[in-house]
Design a protein around this motif. Structure first.
Motif, PDB file in Angstrom:
ATOM      1  N   GLU A 124      -4.506  -3.744  -1.761  1.00 60.39           N
ATOM      2  CA  GLU A 124      -3.150  -4.178  -2.090  1.00 60.39           C
ATOM      3  C   GLU A 124      -2.191  -3.015  -1.888  1.00 60.39           C
ATOM      4  O   GLU A 124      -2.508  -1.874  -2.229  1.00 60.39           O
ATOM      5  CB  GLU A 124      -3.064  -4.674  -3.535  1.00 60.39           C
ATOM      6  N   LEU A 125      -1.026  -3.328  -1.344  1.00 59.29           N
ATOM      7  CA  LEU A 125       0.013  -2.327  -1.141  1.00 59.29           C
ATOM      8  C   LEU A 125       1.028  -2.436  -2.265  1.00 59.29           C
ATOM      9  O   LEU A 125       1.547  -3.525  -2.542  1.00 59.29           O
ATOM     10  CB  LEU A 125       0.689  -2.530   0.220  1.00 59.29           C
ATOM     11  N   TRP A 126       1.310  -1.324  -2.895  1.00 57.90           N
ATOM     12  CA  TRP A 126       2.276  -1.245  -3.975  1.00 57.90           C
ATOM     13  C   TRP A 126       3.488  -0.455  -3.487  1.00 57.90           C
ATOM     14  O   TRP A 126       3.358   0.524  -2.760  1.00 57.90           O
ATOM     15  CB  TRP A 126       1.675  -0.556  -5.196  1.00 57.90           C
ATOM     16  N   GLY A 127       4.661  -0.895  -3.909  1.00 52.56           N
ATOM     17  CA  GLY A 127       5.895  -0.219  -3.550  1.00 52.56           C
ATOM     18  C   GLY A 127       6.867  -0.197  -4.710  1.00 52.56           C
ATOM     19  O   GLY A 127       6.692  -0.926  -5.694  1.00 52.56           O
ATOM     20  N   PRO A 128       7.914   0.632  -4.638  1.00 50.93           N
ATOM     21  CA  PRO A 128       8.879   0.712  -5.737  1.00 50.93           C
ATOM     22  C   PRO A 128       9.799  -0.503  -5.760  1.00 50.93           C
ATOM     23  O   PRO A 128      10.199  -1.037  -4.723  1.00 50.93           O
ATOM     24  CB  PRO A 128       9.661   1.993  -5.425  1.00 50.93           C
TER      25      PRO A 128
END
Length: 383
Positions: free
Chosen positions: A146-150
């Motif tokens: 999974e890609l997490w971003g702000p």
């Protein structure tokens, strides 16, 4: 008279700014190799050493373009038009521009991220993003990440549309979901190289612009005022001689007494930097996989050696193509599926260089000649 009461010592409390650890390498205990602290180092490496910047640019360009082959003629026409004209951000259009930014990030950081922009059920654009702003989290399924971003408040969270994201890693390791940068293993050698270059620059600043030391002797029996006056006269005459030399006029320097003139630092030899610099550059260039002559390094080589280096480079480029091919395939299949067309597509990469085409043509010629001679031999034997 009352005795002053003794103050009670303050109770010990947990301090937030001071750690109780006494081990000098205590940070190693809590270190998890999933962070992004090395990204700034890799950017500085590329900016500080032009050879590395040129290597990344050449690998991106040498990876070349590709063509698509669809089962349906209608799918072929629509997909070729989309790949040629699709917006990909930063004022760029076309899948080649997208791949340039995507592969560049893949080489420098070991991973790349992109996004397919869908509007009203149609794929409208494909852009690449800044992978340094994202975090990769392994999912419950060991095959998924999974890609997490702000978010708007700067807090990290899982990105909502994971199926529209394009994520690729270069030579991933089993320990963590991040890839391996092309620059891994270079910071130590690059630090030594920068020290050598900085020392060369400092030495040329000190000794490049020649400075002189003028010493007047035989002034032991003279009055101190006369010594000072004589020194001032010599300094004035020397300054006039140097100023006239700047203007192109030859002026002799004449002084009375024993005058000794030396170049400051002229007796100290400057260390030869060719051998250590070449040793370090050999290590850095070997890590990129490029032949030295492609980077402007005129090292001794032979025709046979250059041919072998070209073959090795071809294998490196094909490995890079295999890494990014799933991303290209996903873009093509997503576009065709959203357009309601046949999504069966094949990626046909262009030939890497003219040298490969020549070698393949020569090999086909040799095979044809061998078949011809074999057929003639068989006919002569039957007679």
């Amino acid at each position: 008279m009352k005795r002053k009461q003794k103050e009670k010592p303050l109770a010990a409390a947990a301090c937030q700014l001071r750690s109780g650890q006494s081990h000098p390498f205590g940070a190693l205990k809590g270190f998890v190799p999933l962070g992004t602290g090395e990204e700034m180092i890799y950017r500085q490496l590329r900016e500080a050493i032009p050879v590395l910047d040129a290597a990344v640019g050449k690998l991106v360009r040498l990876s070349g373009g590709f063509a698509v082959e669809c089962r349906s003629k209608e799918s072929q026409e629509h997909l070729e038009k989309f790949l040629r004209d699709m917006p990909c951000g930063r004022g760029q259009r076309g899948v080649d521009s997208f791949l340039s930014g995507f592969v560049d990030s893949l080489l420098v950081y070991g991973r790349s991220v992109g996004e397919m922009v869908v509007h009203r059920g149609k794929l409208k654009a494909v852009c690449w993003g800044d992978v340094t702003q994202l975090q990769v989290v392994e999912g419950e399924n060991p095959l998924d990440v999974e890609l997490w971003g702000p978010d708007s408040r700067g807090r990290m969270g899982v990105l909502p549309y994971q199926h529209l994201l394009l994520f690729t890693t270069l030579n991933p390791e089993a320990a963590h979901p991040y890839g391996v940068s092309l620059f891994r293993g270079m910071p130590f050698l690059a630090d030594i190289l920068m020290k050598i270059y900085a020392a060369i620059g400092a030495n040329w600043e000190r000794a490049g612009n020649v400075r002189y030391s003028v010493i007047c002797k035989n002034g032991e029996n003279m009055d101190p005022a006369m010594v000072q006056e004589r020194g001032n006269q010599v300094a004035r005459e020397w300054s006039r001689a140097m100023e006239d030399a700047k203007n192109g006029t030859i002026r002799d320097f004449v002084a009375v007494g024993d005058v000794e003139i030396k170049v400051i630092g002229g007796e100290a030899p400057i260390l030869d930097s060719q051998v250590p610099v070449r040793q370090i550059l050999e290590q850095l260039v070997a890590k990129t996989g490029l032949p030295p002559f492609l980077l402007g390094l005129n090292w001794s080589t032979t025709e046979r050696m250059s041919t072998q280096q070209a073959d090795i480079l071809t294998s490196e480029l094909w490995a890079l193509r295999r890494t990014v091919e799933p991303v290209v395939r996903k873009i093509c299949k997503t576009y065709l599926a959203l357009e309601g067309l046949d999504d069966r597509v094949e990626i046909l990469w262009n030939d890497i260089s003219l040298q490969d085409i020549t070698e393949e043509a020569r090999a086909e010629l040799y095979k044809a000649q061998a078949k011809k001679y074999l057929a003639q031999a068989n006919e002569g034997g039957s007679k």
